[in-house]
Design a protein around this motif. Structure first.
Motif, PDB file in Angstrom:
ATOM      1  N   GLN A 154       0.640  -1.211   0.090  1.00 14.98           N
ATOM      2  CA  GLN A 154       0.122   0.036   0.260  1.00 14.98           C
ATOM      3  C   GLN A 154       0.856   1.361  -0.065  1.00 14.98           C
ATOM      4  OE1 GLN A 154      -3.000  -0.157   3.073  1.00 14.98           O
ATOM      5  NE2 GLN A 154      -3.610   2.135   2.404  1.00 14.98           N
ATOM      6  N   ARG A 155       0.453   2.245  -0.849  1.00 10.82           N
ATOM      7  CA  ARG A 155       1.064   3.480  -0.940  1.00 10.82           C
ATOM      8  C   ARG A 155       0.206   4.466  -0.884  1.00 10.82           C
ATOM      9  NH1 ARG A 155       5.096   5.197  -5.858  1.00 10.82           N
ATOM     10  NH2 ARG A 155       6.194   6.780  -5.121  1.00 10.82           N
ATOM     11  N   THR A 156       0.218   5.403   0.134  1.00 12.89           N
ATOM     12  CA  THR A 156      -0.804   6.466   0.348  1.00 12.89           C
ATOM     13  C   THR A 156      -0.192   7.791   0.449  1.00 12.89           C
ATOM     14  OG1 THR A 156      -1.731   5.030   2.077  1.00 12.89           O
ATOM     15  CG2 THR A 156      -2.347   7.355   2.232  1.00 12.89           C
ATOM     16  N   LEU A 157      -0.936   8.773  -0.454  1.00 14.58           N
ATOM     17  CA  LEU A 157      -0.272  10.216  -0.723  1.00 14.58           C
ATOM     18  C   LEU A 157      -1.330  10.932   0.573  1.00 14.58           C
ATOM     19  CD1 LEU A 157       1.132  12.277  -2.193  1.00 14.58           C
ATOM     20  CD2 LEU A 157      -1.000  12.442  -3.519  1.00 14.58           C
ATOM     21  N   VAL A 158      -0.371  11.728   1.362  1.00 13.88           N
ATOM     22  CA  VAL A 158      -0.902  12.364   2.723  1.00 13.88           C
ATOM     23  C   VAL A 158      -0.668  13.817   2.633  1.00 13.88           C
ATOM     24  CG1 VAL A 158      -0.633  12.173   5.162  1.00 13.88           C
ATOM     25  CG2 VAL A 158      -0.607  10.034   3.687  1.00 13.88           C
ATOM     26  N   SER A 159      -1.770  14.493   3.168  1.00 16.98           N
ATOM     27  CA  SER A 159      -1.468  15.867   3.687  1.00 16.98           C
ATOM     28  C   SER A 159      -2.475  16.047   4.770  1.00 16.98           C
ATOM     29  CB  SER A 159      -1.422  16.834   2.669  1.00 16.98           C
ATOM     30  OG  SER A 159      -1.185  18.205   3.280  1.00 16.98           O
ATOM     31  N   VAL A 160      -2.163  15.975   5.995  1.00 22.87           N
ATOM     32  CA  VAL A 160      -3.316  16.224   7.055  1.00 22.87           C
ATOM     33  C   VAL A 160      -2.483  16.955   8.169  1.00 22.87           C
ATOM     34  CG1 VAL A 160      -4.454  14.003   6.659  1.00 22.87           C
ATOM     35  CG2 VAL A 160      -2.515  14.187   8.201  1.00 22.87           C
ATOM     36  N   ARG A 161      -3.596  17.595   9.140  1.00 24.68           N
ATOM     37  CA  ARG A 161      -2.813  18.131  10.252  1.00 24.68           C
ATOM     38  C   ARG A 161      -3.956  18.031  11.414  1.00 24.68           C
ATOM     39  NH1 ARG A 161      -5.549  23.772  10.649  1.00 24.68           N
ATOM     40  NH2 ARG A 161      -6.417  23.875   8.568  1.00 24.68           N
ATOM     41  N   SER A 162      -3.306  18.241  12.547  1.00 24.90           N
ATOM     42  CA  SER A 162      -4.242  17.869  13.858  1.00 24.90           C
ATOM     43  C   SER A 162      -5.253  18.868  13.942  1.00 24.90           C
ATOM     44  CB  SER A 162      -3.391  18.135  14.992  1.00 24.90           C
ATOM     45  OG  SER A 162      -3.897  17.873  16.205  1.00 24.90           O
ATOM     46  N   GLN A 175      -3.831   2.728  -9.823  1.00 17.20           N
ATOM     47  CA  GLN A 175      -3.104   4.098  -9.855  1.00 17.20           C
ATOM     48  C   GLN A 175      -1.875   3.975  -8.855  1.00 17.20           C
ATOM     49  OE1 GLN A 175      -4.683   6.842 -11.608  1.00 17.20           O
ATOM     50  NE2 GLN A 175      -5.882   4.936 -11.984  1.00 17.20           N
ATOM     51  N   ARG A 176      -1.065   5.018  -9.301  1.00 21.22           N
ATOM     52  CA  ARG A 176       0.276   5.026  -8.616  1.00 21.22           C
ATOM     53  C   ARG A 176       0.113   4.909  -6.945  1.00 21.22           C
ATOM     54  NH1 ARG A 176       4.672   9.883  -8.558  1.00 21.22           N
ATOM     55  NH2 ARG A 176       6.145   8.998  -7.471  1.00 21.22           N
ATOM     56  N   TYR A 177      -0.817   5.601  -6.384  1.00 26.70           N
ATOM     57  CA  TYR A 177      -1.100   5.642  -5.025  1.00 26.70           C
ATOM     58  C   TYR A 177      -2.733   4.447  -4.931  1.00 26.70           C
ATOM     59  CZ  TYR A 177       2.141   9.423  -4.752  1.00 26.70           C
ATOM     60  OH  TYR A 177       3.176  10.093  -4.872  1.00 26.70           O
ATOM     61  N   ASP A 178      -2.468   4.058  -3.546  1.00 24.38           N
ATOM     62  CA  ASP A 178      -3.670   3.092  -3.266  1.00 24.38           C
ATOM     63  C   ASP A 178      -4.534   3.982  -2.716  1.00 24.38           C
ATOM     64  OD1 ASP A 178      -2.423   0.445  -4.313  1.00 24.38           O
ATOM     65  OD2 ASP A 178      -1.112   0.872  -2.776  1.00 24.38           O
ATOM     66  N   THR A 179      -4.106   4.946  -1.927  1.00 26.50           N
ATOM     67  CA  THR A 179      -5.128   5.553  -1.059  1.00 26.50           C
ATOM     68  C   THR A 179      -4.660   7.288  -1.043  1.00 26.50           C
ATOM     69  OG1 THR A 179      -5.316   3.730   0.298  1.00 26.50           O
ATOM     70  CG2 THR A 179      -6.202   5.834   1.354  1.00 26.50           C
ATOM     71  N   LEU A 180      -5.744   8.166  -0.818  1.00 31.37           N
ATOM     72  CA  LEU A 180      -4.961   9.510  -0.770  1.00 31.37           C
ATOM     73  C   LEU A 180      -5.723   9.922   0.507  1.00 31.37           C
ATOM     74  CD1 LEU A 180      -6.624  10.977  -4.003  1.00 31.37           C
ATOM     75  CD2 LEU A 180      -4.247  10.386  -3.406  1.00 31.37           C
ATOM     76  N   VAL A 181      -5.131  10.452   1.565  1.00 30.85           N
ATOM     77  CA  VAL A 181      -5.538  11.036   2.918  1.00 30.85           C
ATOM     78  C   VAL A 181      -5.433  12.674   2.747  1.00 30.85           C
ATOM     79  CG1 VAL A 181      -5.682  10.926   5.145  1.00 30.85           C
ATOM     80  CG2 VAL A 181      -5.420   8.906   3.825  1.00 30.85           C
ATOM     81  N   ILE A 182      -6.205  13.351   2.514  1.00 33.65           N
ATOM     82  CA  ILE A 182      -6.161  14.721   2.150  1.00 33.65           C
ATOM     83  C   ILE A 182      -7.141  15.420   3.125  1.00 33.65           C
ATOM     84  CG2 ILE A 182      -6.006  16.656   0.793  1.00 33.65           C
ATOM     85  CD1 ILE A 182      -4.185  14.474   0.127  1.00 33.65           C
TER      86      ILE A 182
END
Length: 115
Positions: free
Chosen positions: A72-80, A92-99
């Protein structure tokens, strides 16, 4: 702050210059047909697991970049303190996006309703 822009045929992820530099990532675009599932995460910083490669992590505060787990490869941009959208992709290149998004629930409804 990263943003997701859904269109009838694509899902575009746009990052700020600071996110691109900190996470060693770039803007990405995926076909809407590749979206396999969407869910809202109320506390995404604590839910992300895996190895950061490459990216930036400030424990409990911010995560930007690519997170990897076996298969699994995840593209991420999150904040508390900000909810996020988890988008599962196929082929796709990424399996998951977490934005992260202040209106993650509305975005989730837009993604699931217009397929």
């Amino acid at each position: 702050m990263a943003s997701l822009q859904p269109t009838p045929t694509t899902l575009r992820v746009t990052f700020t210059l600071a996110e691109k530099l900190a996470g060693l990532i770039r803007d990405a675009e995926f076909p809407r047909a590749a979206v396999a599932g969407v869910e809202v995460l109320p506390d995404p910083v604590s839910e992300l697991r895996g190895l950061r490669a490459p990216g930036l992590a400030i424990p409990g505060v911010r995560k930007i970049g690519t997170w990897r787990r076996p298969g699994q490869r995840t593209l991420v941009s999150v904040r508390s303190g900000q909810p996020a959208l988890r988008v599962r992709l196929t082929g796709q290149r990424y399996d998951t996006l977490v934005i992260g998004s202040d209106d993650a629930a509305a975005l989730a409804a837009a993604l699931t309703g217009a397929r």
